[in-house]
Design a protein around this motif. Structure first.
Motif, PDB file in Angstrom:
ATOM      1  N   ALA A   1       4.479  -8.310  -2.301  1.00 11.26           N
ATOM      2  CA  ALA A   1       4.109  -6.893  -2.357  1.00 11.26           C
ATOM      3  C   ALA A   1       4.203  -6.364  -3.781  1.00 11.26           C
ATOM      4  O   ALA A   1       3.289  -5.695  -4.277  1.00 11.26           O
ATOM      5  CB  ALA A   1       4.998  -6.077  -1.423  1.00 11.26           C
ATOM      6  N   GLU A   2       5.295  -6.677  -4.451  1.00 15.75           N
ATOM      7  CA  GLU A   2       5.487  -6.188  -5.823  1.00 15.75           C
ATOM      8  C   GLU A   2       4.430  -6.751  -6.761  1.00 15.75           C
ATOM      9  O   GLU A   2       3.893  -6.043  -7.610  1.00 15.75           O
ATOM     10  CB  GLU A   2       6.893  -6.566  -6.314  1.00 15.75           C
ATOM     11  N   ASP A   3       4.120  -8.016  -6.615  1.00 14.99           N
ATOM     12  CA  ASP A   3       3.092  -8.633  -7.454  1.00 14.99           C
ATOM     13  C   ASP A   3       1.736  -7.965  -7.236  1.00 14.99           C
ATOM     14  O   ASP A   3       1.019  -7.696  -8.199  1.00 14.99           O
ATOM     15  CB  ASP A   3       2.986 -10.128  -7.155  1.00 14.99           C
ATOM     16  N   ALA A   4       1.386  -7.687  -5.990  1.00 10.59           N
ATOM     17  CA  ALA A   4       0.091  -7.072  -5.697  1.00 10.59           C
ATOM     18  C   ALA A   4      -0.018  -5.685  -6.306  1.00 10.59           C
ATOM     19  O   ALA A   4      -1.044  -5.331  -6.893  1.00 10.59           O
ATOM     20  CB  ALA A   4      -0.122  -7.010  -4.189  1.00 10.59           C
ATOM     21  N   VAL A   5       1.045  -4.890  -6.206  1.00 15.14           N
ATOM     22  CA  VAL A   5       1.051  -3.552  -6.783  1.00 15.14           C
ATOM     23  C   VAL A   5       0.970  -3.628  -8.302  1.00 15.14           C
ATOM     24  O   VAL A   5       0.180  -2.918  -8.935  1.00 15.14           O
ATOM     25  CB  VAL A   5       2.296  -2.760  -6.331  1.00 15.14           C
TER      26      VAL A   5
ATOM     27  N   TYR B   1     -10.920   5.934  -4.479  1.00 16.71           N
ATOM     28  CA  TYR B   1     -10.586   4.565  -4.893  1.00 16.71           C
ATOM     29  C   TYR B   1      -9.895   3.745  -3.810  1.00 16.71           C
ATOM     30  O   TYR B   1      -9.719   2.538  -3.962  1.00 16.71           O
ATOM     31  CB  TYR B   1      -9.657   4.600  -6.111  1.00 16.71           C
ATOM     32  N   GLN B   2      -9.500   4.393  -2.740  1.00 21.32           N
ATOM     33  CA  GLN B   2      -8.640   3.768  -1.739  1.00 21.32           C
ATOM     34  C   GLN B   2      -9.210   2.468  -1.173  1.00 21.32           C
ATOM     35  O   GLN B   2      -8.508   1.462  -1.104  1.00 21.32           O
ATOM     36  CB  GLN B   2      -8.386   4.762  -0.615  1.00 21.32           C
ATOM     37  N   ARG B   3     -10.461   2.473  -0.785  1.00 23.29           N
ATOM     38  CA  ARG B   3     -11.035   1.278  -0.152  1.00 23.29           C
ATOM     39  C   ARG B   3     -10.996   0.075  -1.103  1.00 23.29           C
ATOM     40  O   ARG B   3     -10.576  -1.020  -0.723  1.00 23.29           O
ATOM     41  CB  ARG B   3     -12.460   1.560   0.290  1.00 23.29           C
TER      42      ARG B   3
ATOM     43  N   TRP C   1       0.826  -1.206   0.000  1.00 22.66           N
ATOM     44  CA  TRP C   1       0.000   0.000   0.000  1.00 22.66           C
ATOM     45  C   TRP C   1       0.865   1.263   0.000  1.00 22.66           C
ATOM     46  O   TRP C   1       0.558   2.236  -0.674  1.00 22.66           O
ATOM     47  CB  TRP C   1      -0.974   0.010   1.177  1.00 22.66           C
ATOM     48  N   ARG C   2       1.971   1.249   0.736  1.00 22.34           N
ATOM     49  CA  ARG C   2       2.903   2.389   0.715  1.00 22.34           C
ATOM     50  C   ARG C   2       3.397   2.644  -0.704  1.00 22.34           C
ATOM     51  O   ARG C   2       3.519   3.795  -1.133  1.00 22.34           O
ATOM     52  CB  ARG C   2       4.088   2.144   1.647  1.00 22.34           C
ATOM     53  N   LYS C   3       3.700   1.576  -1.438  1.00 19.10           N
ATOM     54  CA  LYS C   3       4.168   1.731  -2.825  1.00 19.10           C
ATOM     55  C   LYS C   3       3.105   2.410  -3.685  1.00 19.10           C
ATOM     56  O   LYS C   3       3.421   3.252  -4.521  1.00 19.10           O
ATOM     57  CB  LYS C   3       4.540   0.379  -3.427  1.00 19.10           C
ATOM     58  N   VAL C   4       1.855   2.026  -3.497  1.00 17.41           N
ATOM     59  CA  VAL C   4       0.763   2.641  -4.258  1.00 17.41           C
ATOM     60  C   VAL C   4       0.659   4.124  -3.903  1.00 17.41           C
ATOM     61  O   VAL C   4       0.566   4.983  -4.786  1.00 17.41           O
ATOM     62  CB  VAL C   4      -0.581   1.925  -4.011  1.00 17.41           C
ATOM     63  N   GLU C   5       0.697   4.427  -2.615  1.00 19.61           N
ATOM     64  CA  GLU C   5       0.606   5.825  -2.185  1.00 19.61           C
ATOM     65  C   GLU C   5       1.767   6.659  -2.733  1.00 19.61           C
ATOM     66  O   GLU C   5       1.574   7.768  -3.213  1.00 19.61           O
ATOM     67  CB  GLU C   5       0.594   5.925  -0.659  1.00 19.61           C
TER      68      GLU C   5
ATOM     69  N   LYS D   1      -3.855   7.412  -8.919  1.00 22.18           N
ATOM     70  CA  LYS D   1      -5.216   7.839  -8.558  1.00 22.18           C
ATOM     71  C   LYS D   1      -5.893   6.801  -7.669  1.00 22.18           C
ATOM     72  O   LYS D   1      -6.835   7.116  -6.952  1.00 22.18           O
ATOM     73  CB  LYS D   1      -6.054   8.085  -9.813  1.00 22.18           C
ATOM     74  N   LEU D   2      -5.411   5.570  -7.696  1.00 22.37           N
ATOM     75  CA  LEU D   2      -5.998   4.508  -6.886  1.00 22.37           C
ATOM     76  C   LEU D   2      -5.754   4.705  -5.395  1.00 22.37           C
ATOM     77  O   LEU D   2      -6.423   4.085  -4.572  1.00 22.37           O
ATOM     78  CB  LEU D   2      -5.478   3.148  -7.343  1.00 22.37           C
TER      79      LEU D   2
END
Length: 66
Positions: free
Chosen positions: A54-58, A27-29, A12-16, A21-22
């Motif tokens: 983590a990388e796969d999920a992102v 879109y966060q939830r 989640w930190r990587k996404v932030e 925009k996610l």
């Protein structure tokens, strides 16, 4: 499982940090739910490396929803 929680937090930190925009409130939830489900799915398939999970999920989130 403690490890999956830390993997989720890392992903989640990587996404932030990406500025996606996610990560926005709109879109966060949904994005967080998608990441969590993907981490669980890949762990059930046998992936054990926290960095890879983590990388796969992102990557999955970005490929599928961005």
């Amino acid at each position: 499982m403690e490890t999956l929680v830390s993997v989720f937090e890392s992903a989640w930190r990587k996404v932030e940090q990406s500025g996606s925009k996610l990560a926005s409130p709109a879109y966060q939830r949904a994005a967080r739910e998608i990441i969590a489900k993907r981490i669980i799915e890949m762990a059930q398939r046998g992936e054990r490396d926290p960095s890879e999970l983590a990388e796969d999920a992102v990557s999955y989130l970005e490929r599928s929803y961005a």
